[in-house]
Scaffold this active site. Structure first.
Site, PDB file in Angstrom:
ATOM      1  N   CYS A 185      -8.822  14.659   1.422  1.00 33.10           N
ATOM      2  CA  CYS A 185      -9.352  15.838   2.109  1.00 33.10           C
ATOM      3  C   CYS A 185      -9.646  16.967   1.121  1.00 33.10           C
ATOM      4  O   CYS A 185     -10.310  17.948   1.470  1.00 33.10           O
ATOM      5  CB  CYS A 185      -8.376  16.325   3.181  1.00 33.10           C
ATOM      6  SG  CYS A 185      -6.723  16.677   2.556  1.00 33.10           S
ATOM      7  N   HIS A 218      -0.457   7.830   1.844  1.00 32.43           N
ATOM      8  CA  HIS A 218       0.311   8.809   2.618  1.00 32.43           C
ATOM      9  C   HIS A 218       1.454   8.162   3.410  1.00 32.43           C
ATOM     10  O   HIS A 218       2.611   8.549   3.286  1.00 32.43           O
ATOM     11  CB  HIS A 218      -0.622   9.580   3.552  1.00 32.43           C
ATOM     12  CG  HIS A 218      -1.750  10.231   2.834  1.00 32.43           C
ATOM     13  ND1 HIS A 218      -1.558  11.044   1.741  1.00 32.43           N
ATOM     14  CD2 HIS A 218      -3.092  10.175   3.023  1.00 32.43           C
ATOM     15  CE1 HIS A 218      -2.725  11.469   1.306  1.00 32.43           C
ATOM     16  NE2 HIS A 218      -3.675  10.951   2.067  1.00 32.43           N
ATOM     17  N   SER A 250       3.218  -6.892  16.035  1.00 31.18           N
ATOM     18  CA  SER A 250       3.507  -8.107  16.804  1.00 31.18           C
ATOM     19  C   SER A 250       4.250  -9.144  15.968  1.00 31.18           C
ATOM     20  O   SER A 250       4.696 -10.162  16.490  1.00 31.18           O
ATOM     21  CB  SER A 250       2.203  -8.714  17.331  1.00 31.18           C
ATOM     22  OG  SER A 250       1.316  -9.002  16.259  1.00 31.18           O
ATOM     23  N   ALA A 259      -4.371  12.183   7.714  1.00 33.11           N
ATOM     24  CA  ALA A 259      -3.209  12.209   6.823  1.00 33.11           C
ATOM     25  C   ALA A 259      -1.946  12.648   7.557  1.00 33.11           C
ATOM     26  O   ALA A 259      -0.855  12.123   7.317  1.00 33.11           O
ATOM     27  CB  ALA A 259      -3.473  13.125   5.635  1.00 33.11           C
ATOM     28  N   THR A 260      -2.087  13.619   8.471  1.00 36.23           N
ATOM     29  CA  THR A 260      -0.919  14.098   9.219  1.00 36.23           C
ATOM     30  C   THR A 260      -0.311  12.976  10.045  1.00 36.23           C
ATOM     31  O   THR A 260       0.913  12.815  10.106  1.00 36.23           O
ATOM     32  CB  THR A 260      -1.315  15.251  10.153  1.00 36.23           C
ATOM     33  OG1 THR A 260      -2.483  14.862  10.908  1.00 36.23           O
ATOM     34  CG2 THR A 260      -1.635  16.509   9.374  1.00 36.23           C
ATOM     35  N   ASP A 286       9.901  -8.249  12.225  1.00 35.03           N
ATOM     36  CA  ASP A 286      10.333  -7.465  11.061  1.00 35.03           C
ATOM     37  C   ASP A 286       9.164  -6.940  10.232  1.00 35.03           C
ATOM     38  O   ASP A 286       9.309  -6.649   9.035  1.00 35.03           O
ATOM     39  CB  ASP A 286      11.267  -8.288  10.161  1.00 35.03           C
ATOM     40  CG  ASP A 286      12.599  -8.591  10.849  1.00 35.03           C
ATOM     41  OD1 ASP A 286      13.096  -7.701  11.557  1.00 35.03           O
ATOM     42  OD2 ASP A 286      13.114  -9.708  10.689  1.00 35.03           O
ATOM     43  N   GLY A 306       0.833  -1.200   0.000  1.00 38.79           N
ATOM     44  CA  GLY A 306       0.000   0.000   0.000  1.00 38.79           C
ATOM     45  C   GLY A 306       0.863   1.243   0.000  1.00 38.79           C
ATOM     46  O   GLY A 306       1.872   1.308   0.696  1.00 38.79           O
ATOM     47  N   PHE A 354       2.247  40.400  22.172  1.00 38.14           N
ATOM     48  CA  PHE A 354       1.097  41.288  21.989  1.00 38.14           C
ATOM     49  C   PHE A 354       1.390  42.248  20.848  1.00 38.14           C
ATOM     50  O   PHE A 354       2.434  42.902  20.819  1.00 38.14           O
ATOM     51  CB  PHE A 354       0.795  42.075  23.265  1.00 38.14           C
ATOM     52  CG  PHE A 354      -0.075  43.284  23.019  1.00 38.14           C
ATOM     53  CD1 PHE A 354      -1.323  43.151  22.407  1.00 38.14           C
ATOM     54  CD2 PHE A 354       0.354  44.565  23.361  1.00 38.14           C
ATOM     55  CE1 PHE A 354      -2.117  44.257  22.159  1.00 38.14           C
ATOM     56  CE2 PHE A 354      -0.437  45.677  23.131  1.00 38.14           C
ATOM     57  CZ  PHE A 354      -1.684  45.528  22.528  1.00 38.14           C
ATOM     58  N   GLY A 362     -17.771   6.872   7.433  1.00 32.94           N
ATOM     59  CA  GLY A 362     -16.536   6.634   8.166  1.00 32.94           C
ATOM     60  C   GLY A 362     -15.651   5.663   7.407  1.00 32.94           C
ATOM     61  O   GLY A 362     -15.953   5.278   6.265  1.00 32.94           O
TER      62      GLY A 362
END
Length: 444
Positions: free
Chosen positions: A42, A10, A271, A298-299, A274, A7, A423, A242
């Site tokens: 997105c 991202h 688990s 994505a982040t 490698d 896959g 400020f 979703g």
């Protein structure tokens, strides 16, 4: 070292870009079932709304770029079986149907996620579309041209953004969600009330607290959407319910959450020996609650993919976890959130206190100014900051990044009161609204 990546959106793209630099001489192979990579889903609503004119601009990499870096990039190839003891893979060429074997020294799983498609009567009708990838975006834009009444199912980020985009295009839009509020997983009621009022004022019909029970059609095309309370005309429906991790291949082979999200440690190690995982296929360490949670952002994916590459040879850089920090623009409302809301705190049974600030973000002597609504959530006993939400017509969303860091570093609400912020009348008041949240909390 022979590295295989399953896959490549991202997380996978981030991992590959880093591995090419980190492990020169290694053999890197990517297997991706689609014919493109790195599409920013997105941006679908921006494309639908005409803000983005060319969907090709929503890609930030390509198979060609990976090949130029020396990566064996196999598009339209799907890994169909894995023998973890032998470190062997069975791979199907989706164009020819042929299956061949491959092996690995190190494996990175970045198989991503896929939209939840509910088993509802009529779901197979034409013009009922998911919203995830490049092809979905093109189909949505194409079908919307001839549709006048559009139903969006799911009032999360993508659903709300698409509802707005369709409404701006002059469509009759109904947004349906089983929850009683839009964006109910992200913002508390004082924020969603404002968002809902804005959407209603723009002509969007909100069907909240309703569950879709049937899609009704004629000649195989959708005509309406029936819920447990009403029925809505629809020439087109978009499903934004979703996402689920795409991890069926590893079921009963790797440790997972009940929803199929692969569990990784602080170095992206699964688990399996490698075998690493990153992105929407796996669980994240959710700092505010101290649990592993499924947070498909994505982040988060690019961070995890980068870390998987950095830790491939040996544990080197620890994953610091996530606050689930995110943002959305709803018409002229700039909204952002990090960490816990009141609702998620209740879900995790965390005893919290909160403080809400509603004031103008800069001095009233300036030619113009806007109100900011800020809510900060903190632990009642330790007073550590655990979450924050902000909304304003002024773009103050970067303040939520500051509060994400505060959660990460376990800052208390009392310390927030006296943090050094600049400020300057163009930008804020002598007491920044973040300081004001801390000062108000001290009054409690």
């Amino acid at each position: 070292m022979k590295i295989v990546v399953i896959g490549c959106t991202h997380a996978g793209t981030a991992a590959v870009n880093n591995m090419v630099k980190l492990y020169p001489g290694s053999e890197i192979t990517v297997y991706e079932k689609n014919d493109n990579i790195s599409f920013l889903s997105c941006g679908i609503a921006l494309y639908v709304g005409g803000v983005v004119k060319d969907p090709e601009s929503l890609f930030y990499s390509s198979p060609e770029k990976l090949r130029e870096m020396g990566v064996t990039t196999c598009m339209r190839h799907k890994v169909v079986d894995i023998d973890m003891d032998k470190k062997a893979l069975s791979v199907k060429n989706m164009e020819t149907g042929s299956i061949f074997e491959d092996s690995y020294d190190k494996l990175i799983i970045s198989s991503g996620s896929w939209p939840i498609i509910p088993n509802i009567e009529g779901i197979e009708l034409e013009n009922i579309l998911p919203a995830k990838n490049y092809y979905h975006s093109n189909e949505i834009v194409s079908k919307a041209k001839s549709a006048q009444s559009i139903v969006v199912v799911g009032a999360g980020y993508i659903g709300v953004e698409l509802a707005e985009a369709f409404a701006l295009g002059g469509k009759n839009v109904t947004l349906i969600d089983t929850g009683k509020r839009v964006l109910n997983k992200y913002f508390d009621k004082e924020f969603t009330d404002i968002a809902e009022a804005k959407m209603k004022s723009k002509g969007i019909n909100l069907a909240l607290g309703e569950t879709v029970t049937k899609f009704i059609g004629n000649q195989n095309k959708i005509q309406s959407v029936r819920t447990d309370k009403s029925e809505y005309k629809a020439d087109m429906a978009v499903l934004c319910i979703g996402f689920r991790p795409s991890t069926d291949l590893f079921k009963n082979k790797l440790d997972m959450l009940p929803n199929g999200a692969i569990i990784v440690d602080e170095y992206m190690q699964t688990s399996g020996k490698d075998i690493f995982a990153a992105g929407d296929c796996c669980a994240s360490i959710y700092n505010p609650a101290g649990v592993r949670q499924y947070i498909p952002l994505a982040t988060n994916a690019v961070r995890m993919g980068t870390l998987a590459a950095l830790n491939l040879d040996k544990p080197a850089v620890r994953y610091m976890g996530t606050q689930g920090t995110s943002a959305i623009k709803i018409y002229d409302l700039n909204c952002a959130v990090t960490g816990l809301t009141q609702c998620t705190a209740d879900f995790y049974n965390i005893d919290i206190e909160s403080v809400t600030i509603r004031e103008n973000y800069r001095p009233e002597f300036m030619p113009d100014y806007e109100e900011v609504l800020l809510k900060v959530i903190y632990d009642r006993k330790s007073r550590e900051i655990l979450g924050a939400q902000i909304m304003s017509k002024a773009d103050l969303t970067q303040s939520v990044n500051t509060l994400s860091l505060a959660i990460q570093k376990k800052l208390t609400i009392d310390e927030l009161a006296f943090i050094d912020f600049f400020f300057q009348p163009n930008y804020n008041k002598p007491w920044n609204f973040l300081n004001m949240a801390g000062l108000k909390a001290q009054e409690k």
